[in-house]
Design a protein around this motif. Sequence first.
Motif, PDB file in Angstrom:
ATOM      1  N   LEU A   1       0.816  -1.213   0.000  1.00 21.22           N
ATOM      2  CA  LEU A   1       0.000   0.000   0.000  1.00 21.22           C
ATOM      3  C   LEU A   1       0.848   1.260   0.000  1.00 21.22           C
ATOM      4  O   LEU A   1       0.298   2.360   0.126  1.00 21.22           O
ATOM      5  CB  LEU A   1      -0.927   0.008   1.226  1.00 21.22           C
ATOM      6  N   ASN A   2       2.156   1.142  -0.147  1.00 21.31           N
ATOM      7  CA  ASN A   2       3.030   2.297  -0.037  1.00 21.31           C
ATOM      8  C   ASN A   2       2.713   3.352  -1.083  1.00 21.31           C
ATOM      9  O   ASN A   2       2.644   4.544  -0.783  1.00 21.31           O
ATOM     10  CB  ASN A   2       4.485   1.841  -0.157  1.00 21.31           C
ATOM     11  N   ASP A   3       2.508   2.926  -2.350  1.00 21.07           N
ATOM     12  CA  ASP A   3       2.222   3.904  -3.394  1.00 21.07           C
ATOM     13  C   ASP A   3       0.845   4.520  -3.226  1.00 21.07           C
ATOM     14  O   ASP A   3       0.631   5.702  -3.524  1.00 21.07           O
ATOM     15  CB  ASP A   3       2.348   3.248  -4.774  1.00 21.07           C
TER      16      ASP A   3
ATOM     17  N   THR B   1       5.865   9.904   1.221  1.00 14.16           N
ATOM     18  CA  THR B   1       6.384   8.563   0.983  1.00 14.16           C
ATOM     19  C   THR B   1       6.885   7.974   2.294  1.00 14.16           C
ATOM     20  O   THR B   1       7.772   8.538   2.932  1.00 14.16           O
ATOM     21  CB  THR B   1       7.531   8.594  -0.039  1.00 14.16           C
ATOM     22  N   GLU B   2       6.290   6.878   2.702  1.00 13.39           N
ATOM     23  CA  GLU B   2       6.703   6.216   3.933  1.00 13.39           C
ATOM     24  C   GLU B   2       8.018   5.483   3.680  1.00 13.39           C
ATOM     25  O   GLU B   2       8.098   4.603   2.819  1.00 13.39           O
ATOM     26  CB  GLU B   2       5.629   5.227   4.407  1.00 13.39           C
ATOM     27  N   GLN B   3       9.050   5.866   4.425  1.00 12.12           N
ATOM     28  CA  GLN B   3      10.357   5.264   4.224  1.00 12.12           C
ATOM     29  C   GLN B   3      10.469   3.899   4.908  1.00 12.12           C
ATOM     30  O   GLN B   3      11.255   3.056   4.481  1.00 12.12           O
ATOM     31  CB  GLN B   3      11.444   6.207   4.767  1.00 12.12           C
TER      32      GLN B   3
ATOM     33  N   TYR C   1      -0.914  15.896   7.251  1.00 12.08           N
ATOM     34  CA  TYR C   1      -1.160  14.450   7.236  1.00 12.08           C
ATOM     35  C   TYR C   1      -2.513  14.101   7.839  1.00 12.08           C
ATOM     36  O   TYR C   1      -3.190  13.182   7.370  1.00 12.08           O
ATOM     37  CB  TYR C   1      -0.044  13.747   8.014  1.00 12.08           C
ATOM     38  N   PHE C   2      -2.929  14.848   8.870  1.00 10.25           N
ATOM     39  CA  PHE C   2      -4.137  14.481   9.605  1.00 10.25           C
ATOM     40  C   PHE C   2      -5.361  15.249   9.134  1.00 10.25           C
ATOM     41  O   PHE C   2      -6.231  15.586   9.929  1.00 10.25           O
ATOM     42  CB  PHE C   2      -3.914  14.695  11.112  1.00 10.25           C
TER      43      PHE C   2
ATOM     44  N   GLU D   1       9.943  15.574   2.256  1.00 11.91           N
ATOM     45  CA  GLU D   1      10.975  16.175   1.423  1.00 11.91           C
ATOM     46  C   GLU D   1      10.676  17.640   1.139  1.00 11.91           C
ATOM     47  O   GLU D   1      11.150  18.200   0.143  1.00 11.91           O
ATOM     48  CB  GLU D   1      11.101  15.401   0.109  1.00 11.91           C
ATOM     49  N   HIS D   2       9.883  18.271   1.996  1.00 11.18           N
ATOM     50  CA  HIS D   2       9.508  19.660   1.816  1.00 11.18           C
ATOM     51  C   HIS D   2       9.720  20.415   3.129  1.00 11.18           C
ATOM     52  O   HIS D   2       9.963  19.828   4.179  1.00 11.18           O
ATOM     53  CB  HIS D   2       8.046  19.788   1.377  1.00 11.18           C
TER      54      HIS D   2
END
Length: 848
Positions: free
Chosen positions: A134-136, A145-147, A193-194, A759-760
């Motif tokens: 389900l990462n994508d 993107t979950e590392q 995110y929330f 990444e921001h």
Amino acid sequence: MDVVARGTLRIYLGAAPGVGKTFAMLGEAHRRVSRGTDVVVGFVETHGRRRTAEQLEGLEVLPRRQVTHRGVALSELDVDAVLARHPEVVAVDDLAHTNVPGSKNAKRCQDVGEILAAGINVLTTVNIAHLESLNDVVEQITGITEQETVPDAVVRRADQIELLDMTPEALRRRMAHGNVYPLERVDAALGNYFRVGNLTALRELALLWLADRVDEGLQRYKAEHHIDHVWEARERVVVALTGGHEAETLIRRAFRVAQRSGNSALLAVHVLPSDGLTGASPGVLPSQRALVESLGGSYHQVIGDDVATALLEFARSVDATQLVIGTSRRSRWARALRSGIGGQVIADSGEIDVHIVTHAAAGSRGLRLPPLTGALTARRRWLGLALVLAGVPALTALLLVGGAAVSLSVVLLTFLLLVLAVALVGGLWPALAAAVLGGLAENWFFVDPTGQLTVSKVDDIVALLGGLVVAITVATVVDRSARRATVAARSQAETAMLASLTRSVLAGGRGLSSLLEQIREAFGLRAVSMVERTPDGDRVVGRCGEADVAGSDDHPDEVAVTDTLVLRLSGRNLPASERRVLIAFAEQAAVALQQGRLAAQAAEADRLAAGNSMRTALLAAVSHDLRTPLAGIKAASSALRSRDLELTDADRSELVATIDESADRLTGLVDNLLDMSRLQAGAVNPRLAACDLPAVVSRGLAWLDGLDRARVELDWPPDLPPVLADPGLLERVVANLVGNALQHAPAGSVTVTAGPLAEHVELRVIDHGPGVAPADLDRLFAPFQRLGDAPAGQGVGLGLAVARGLTEAMSGTLTAEDTAGGGLTMVVLLATAPVPAVPSEPLPTPAP
């Protein structure tokens, strides 16, 4: 040697951080301790949550393994300590965690696997976003993107999975109360995110994934207990695919059935014969599979010579509640003789509902015109000939068996009936053959003297001619009927196609290229193009098919549509009957071309109207908002120049300050107008480079008055990464956003915060003013829009529009959100600047 039984794995699954996974895991540890079970805590991270930390009280916590990485001391799960202690149960938080480089295992899930292999039961936690499969999907939903991920197989092998479910609203309330993150991180988390949409999607992912896991357990239970009938625990729709072009219609109909059944599962199945050979085209099945998967279904292939039995066995194996199949493509006579697959499926379906879907107009090719042959098909003529070759000997033998009991009139009538049947089936030539062969057989076997051909009586001649007349008459009627049936079918197809074209053209749903493609397919042409004749020469306005029509044929066929439009055809010469229909098609294509041009003219008119509206708003801004500071400058300068007024030094200082303030306001208005015009003209070319965000914000605040700058509070971490932006443009964005916030929050301070986000880097300008209604959040960024929140003379309503335009020019985003407790928050999201690689020092050259 004794074999150690593998430990059991219990996973607490959550949709997002903060739903209570760790709290529930520690609660289960307390319950097991109260029952006398030996439980230890291997690794638990409280994240500063007080109630989670209180849950650790009364539990044995094993020491962590300390690892130093790049000069930083980090703690990890001590697997060796767990194995040495060897408790019955160990609690290990965060299954998807990646261990520090140099650890025994790369992932914590591998640590857990080692503990399970030693016979120790494990309690652990994981979020749905950390599943590898389900990462994508999670990245598309949240933009992050979950590392750290964990393979699905690890989670699926768990003996128990418990879902910690919580509504998005409840989780956001828990966050707002500071029960998940520190208060200084709440605003950023709630705005990113929330968000409610993100949490709702993640919750649905968790529920659906767990539903599939439960379904696997149900199928395993049914297999172990030999249960073969359907349990309607969940609606499942199975669609049967034959590989024909009607499959797209069946798939979409099955998808609608699944949607009406409460978003139930969709499964497509294709039955292969046991020899592995399929009658479907090689490219058809892959395209159908792609269609099924694009609709969220799954594609399956099963092997079986009995298609109906294989379909029902598959449907029962997946607990299907509904089965969608296409109607038979066989003729009515064939269906009358044998029920076919559909009838067999309906008879044996039992508790499964069966949907029979018609597909007369199915397939990707659309409507096709039947060939105008004017006679019976070759298949019917061959069938009539076979009836002659088999019927004449059979009737002769049957009549010879009757012997003297069969009179000559009976013989003549029997052969006449054969001629009639052959004429009905095969037409003229088989009927003539039946008449001649029947007459010869009757003369040879039944007319005295038998055994020879004798035409000596008028009766013989009348009998032969009568058979020929009957054959010709009936065959002519049958041929005319077939011709008229073909013409009627063709006319019906033409009417249906023209009606479909007319509806689509009037509705504006078909473009010129689509109509030309339908013309090409309907008439079996290689290429079709529409050419417009102008004084400057011919100009192709639309084409389809092979390259260029004029290039593929030296003399392409042309059909005049209007005085200036011509349809060029390549592939075959059309008869007059087809050209008549083609002209109607071409006229519809001309209408579509005219509609497209009118739509383009309407779009251009809308663009001009928008430009006029912008100019009108600009004139209004010049006449009102720009006039105020100019009037202030004029009045103050006139007072200073007047010799009739006796001004004190304080009066002169106040007038000079008025001129300075009005000039600054005028400069800001003109700058925004110039920036807006540059943005609309596409003349903004940012020079992106790594920028120190705190320094840029400080320079942007320098544009404000000293009194205003004193009301701005700055808050960001010391290790804030640089952003990829144009420093000058970013200063304008900061100045506009902070100035707008100070203007609408006159009684309070404005907070400028920043922090990394994946990444921001996220920059937030927070005020506690009156705020904006949710319906007006998007209107904030429209040019010359002030929503009635500022009096005339305070700006032209371009500050936020310019800020968004400049931000998007730097590949960033600017959005507006409500401030917790009242007010408005502006959120700027910019990419993090790449860190340049540190060049390695060259090795010293060895001495000779």
